[in-house]
Design a protein around this motif. Sequence first.
Motif, PDB file in Angstrom:
ATOM      1  N   LEU A  80       0.843  -1.194   0.000  1.00 13.65           N
ATOM      2  CA  LEU A  80       0.000   0.000   0.000  1.00 13.65           C
ATOM      3  C   LEU A  80       0.879   1.245   0.000  1.00 13.65           C
ATOM      4  N   VAL A  81       0.467   2.230  -0.777  1.00 12.36           N
ATOM      5  CA  VAL A  81       1.223   3.468  -0.879  1.00 12.36           C
ATOM      6  C   VAL A  81       0.258   4.624  -0.636  1.00 12.36           C
ATOM      7  N   GLY A  82       0.657   5.547   0.226  1.00 19.15           N
ATOM      8  CA  GLY A  82      -0.133   6.740   0.482  1.00 19.15           C
ATOM      9  C   GLY A  82       0.630   7.967   0.019  1.00 19.15           C
ATOM     10  N   ARG A  83      -0.067   8.906  -0.607  1.00 18.18           N
ATOM     11  CA  ARG A  83       0.559  10.144  -1.074  1.00 18.18           C
ATOM     12  C   ARG A  83      -0.355  11.324  -0.814  1.00 18.18           C
ATOM     13  N   ARG A  84       0.263  12.475  -0.599  1.00 20.54           N
ATOM     14  CA  ARG A  84      -0.494  13.710  -0.412  1.00 20.54           C
ATOM     15  C   ARG A  84       0.348  14.847  -0.950  1.00 20.54           C
ATOM     16  N   ARG A  85      -0.225  15.643  -1.819  1.00 24.90           N
ATOM     17  CA  ARG A  85       0.502  16.804  -2.352  1.00 24.90           C
ATOM     18  C   ARG A  85       0.595  17.875  -1.279  1.00 24.90           C
ATOM     19  N   GLY A  86       1.703  18.597  -1.299  1.00 27.39           N
ATOM     20  CA  GLY A  86       1.926  19.638  -0.313  1.00 27.39           C
ATOM     21  C   GLY A  86       1.395  20.979  -0.784  1.00 27.39           C
ATOM     22  N   TYR A  87       1.893  22.007  -0.155  1.00 29.14           N
ATOM     23  CA  TYR A  87       1.535  23.361  -0.563  1.00 29.14           C
ATOM     24  C   TYR A  87       2.231  23.642  -1.891  1.00 29.14           C
ATOM     25  N   PRO A  88       1.505  24.090  -2.903  1.00 30.31           N
ATOM     26  CA  PRO A  88       2.095  24.234  -4.238  1.00 30.31           C
ATOM     27  C   PRO A  88       3.343  25.107  -4.294  1.00 30.31           C
ATOM     28  N   ASP A  89       3.398  26.151  -3.494  1.00 26.68           N
ATOM     29  CA  ASP A  89       4.538  27.057  -3.585  1.00 26.68           C
ATOM     30  C   ASP A  89       5.732  26.646  -2.720  1.00 26.68           C
ATOM     31  N   LYS A  90       5.548  25.737  -1.769  1.00 26.75           N
ATOM     32  CA  LYS A  90       6.639  25.398  -0.850  1.00 26.75           C
ATOM     33  C   LYS A  90       7.064  23.933  -0.900  1.00 26.75           C
ATOM     34  N   GLN A  91       6.115  23.015  -0.846  1.00 27.16           N
ATOM     35  CA  GLN A  91       6.457  21.601  -0.761  1.00 27.16           C
ATOM     36  C   GLN A  91       5.796  20.849  -1.907  1.00 27.16           C
ATOM     37  N   PRO A  92       6.570  20.109  -2.709  1.00 33.09           N
ATOM     38  CA  PRO A  92       5.943  19.347  -3.782  1.00 33.09           C
ATOM     39  C   PRO A  92       5.119  18.175  -3.256  1.00 33.09           C
ATOM     40  N   LYS A  93       5.533  17.581  -2.134  1.00 35.01           N
ATOM     41  CA  LYS A  93       4.758  16.494  -1.542  1.00 35.01           C
ATOM     42  C   LYS A  93       4.951  16.490  -0.031  1.00 35.01           C
ATOM     43  N   VAL A  94       4.123  15.749   0.646  1.00 37.62           N
ATOM     44  CA  VAL A  94       4.146  15.680   2.103  1.00 37.62           C
ATOM     45  C   VAL A  94       4.803  14.369   2.517  1.00 37.62           C
ATOM     46  N   ASP A  95       5.582  14.395   3.575  1.00 33.52           N
ATOM     47  CA  ASP A  95       6.255  13.195   4.068  1.00 33.52           C
ATOM     48  C   ASP A  95       5.307  12.429   4.994  1.00 33.52           C
ATOM     49  N   LEU A  96       4.430  11.629   4.393  1.00 34.64           N
ATOM     50  CA  LEU A  96       3.446  10.871   5.182  1.00 34.64           C
ATOM     51  C   LEU A  96       4.109   9.839   6.074  1.00 34.64           C
ATOM     52  N   ARG A  97       5.242   9.312   5.651  1.00 35.17           N
ATOM     53  CA  ARG A  97       5.943   8.319   6.476  1.00 35.17           C
ATOM     54  C   ARG A  97       6.362   8.953   7.805  1.00 35.17           C
ATOM     55  N   ARG A  98       6.857  10.177   7.744  1.00 34.67           N
ATOM     56  CA  ARG A  98       7.277  10.853   8.974  1.00 34.67           C
ATOM     57  C   ARG A  98       6.063  11.170   9.849  1.00 34.67           C
ATOM     58  N   ILE A  99       4.960  11.597   9.243  1.00 33.13           N
ATOM     59  CA  ILE A  99       3.746  11.876  10.017  1.00 33.13           C
ATOM     60  C   ILE A  99       3.254  10.589  10.661  1.00 33.13           C
ATOM     61  N   ASP A 100       3.314   9.479   9.923  1.00 31.22           N
ATOM     62  CA  ASP A 100       2.896   8.189  10.469  1.00 31.22           C
ATOM     63  C   ASP A 100       3.805   7.753  11.619  1.00 31.22           C
ATOM     64  N   GLN A 101       5.053   8.169  11.589  1.00 31.21           N
ATOM     65  CA  GLN A 101       5.989   7.844  12.664  1.00 31.21           C
ATOM     66  C   GLN A 101       5.823   8.761  13.870  1.00 31.21           C
ATOM     67  N   GLY A 102       5.029   9.841  13.728  1.00 27.73           N
ATOM     68  CA  GLY A 102       4.733  10.692  14.876  1.00 27.73           C
ATOM     69  C   GLY A 102       5.372  12.060  14.852  1.00 27.73           C
ATOM     70  N   ARG A 103       5.887  12.506  13.689  1.00 28.02           N
ATOM     71  CA  ARG A 103       6.494  13.839  13.598  1.00 28.02           C
ATOM     72  C   ARG A 103       5.927  14.569  12.391  1.00 28.02           C
ATOM     73  N   ALA A 104       5.300  15.704  12.642  1.00 27.99           N
ATOM     74  CA  ALA A 104       4.689  16.490  11.564  1.00 27.99           C
ATOM     75  C   ALA A 104       5.366  17.848  11.464  1.00 27.99           C
ATOM     76  N   ALA A 105       5.632  18.280  10.228  1.00 26.45           N
ATOM     77  CA  ALA A 105       6.190  19.609  10.012  1.00 26.45           C
ATOM     78  C   ALA A 105       5.058  20.632  10.119  1.00 26.45           C
ATOM     79  N   ALA A 106       5.334  21.713  10.814  1.00 27.88           N
ATOM     80  CA  ALA A 106       4.327  22.765  11.005  1.00 27.88           C
ATOM     81  C   ALA A 106       4.999  24.116  10.832  1.00 27.88           C
ATOM     82  N   PRO A 107       4.264  25.088  10.301  1.00 28.65           N
ATOM     83  CA  PRO A 107       4.865  26.424  10.157  1.00 28.65           C
ATOM     84  C   PRO A 107       5.046  27.076  11.530  1.00 28.65           C
ATOM     85  N   SER A 108       6.160  27.735  11.704  1.00 29.21           N
ATOM     86  CA  SER A 108       6.435  28.415  12.968  1.00 29.21           C
ATOM     87  C   SER A 108       5.686  29.741  13.011  1.00 29.21           C
TER      88      SER A 108
END
Length: 152
Positions: free
Chosen positions: A77-105
Motif C-alpha cells: 500500500l502506498v499513500g501520497r499527499r501533495r503539499g503546498y504548491p509554492d513550498k512543498q511538492p509532496k508531504v512526508d506521510l511516512r514521517r507523520i505516520d511515525q509521529g512527527r509532523a512539520a508545522a509552520p512556525s
Amino acid sequence: MGSLDDLIRDLRRFEARKEVTNALARKAREPVPAIRKAVRKRAVEWLPASGGFGKWVSRLSVTARVKLQGRAAGVRLVGRRRGYPDKQPKVDLRRIDQGRAAAPSWGRRGDGDWHFQSVKPGFFTEPAAGADEWRKAVVDAVDEALEVIRRG
C-alpha cells in the motif's frame, strides 16, 4: 496455497503473463477503497484538528502497488499527499505516520520557518496492517494466478 516467489518463477515461462499479471493486480486492488476510508477516518481522529491538519492529511490518496519483477517484488500500500504548491511538492506521510509532523512556525511558511511537532503515530500503518480483507485478496489473487499458469 502458493507463494509470490513461485508465481514470479512460473511467470517467466508463461506466454500470456500480461493477462495474468493484470488480473492479479486488479484483484489485489479491490479492497483498497475500504482501506483508504479507514486510513482517512483515522487521520481525522488522531491527527491535530487545530488548523485543519488532520482533515488536510485525510485527503491523501491510497493505492496498491503491484510489482512482480526484481528484488522488490510484492504488493504494498502506498499513500501520497501533495503539499503546498509554492513550498512543498509532496508531504512526508511516512514521517507523520511515525509521529512527527512539520508545522509552520507562528504562521510563517518561508524556508527555514518550519518546525516539527509530535503527533500520535500510526494513523496509516495501523489501519493498513489490520486489513485482513486485503491480505486475503492478495493471497487469493496469487493462488488464482498460479492455478491459471499451471493449467496452461
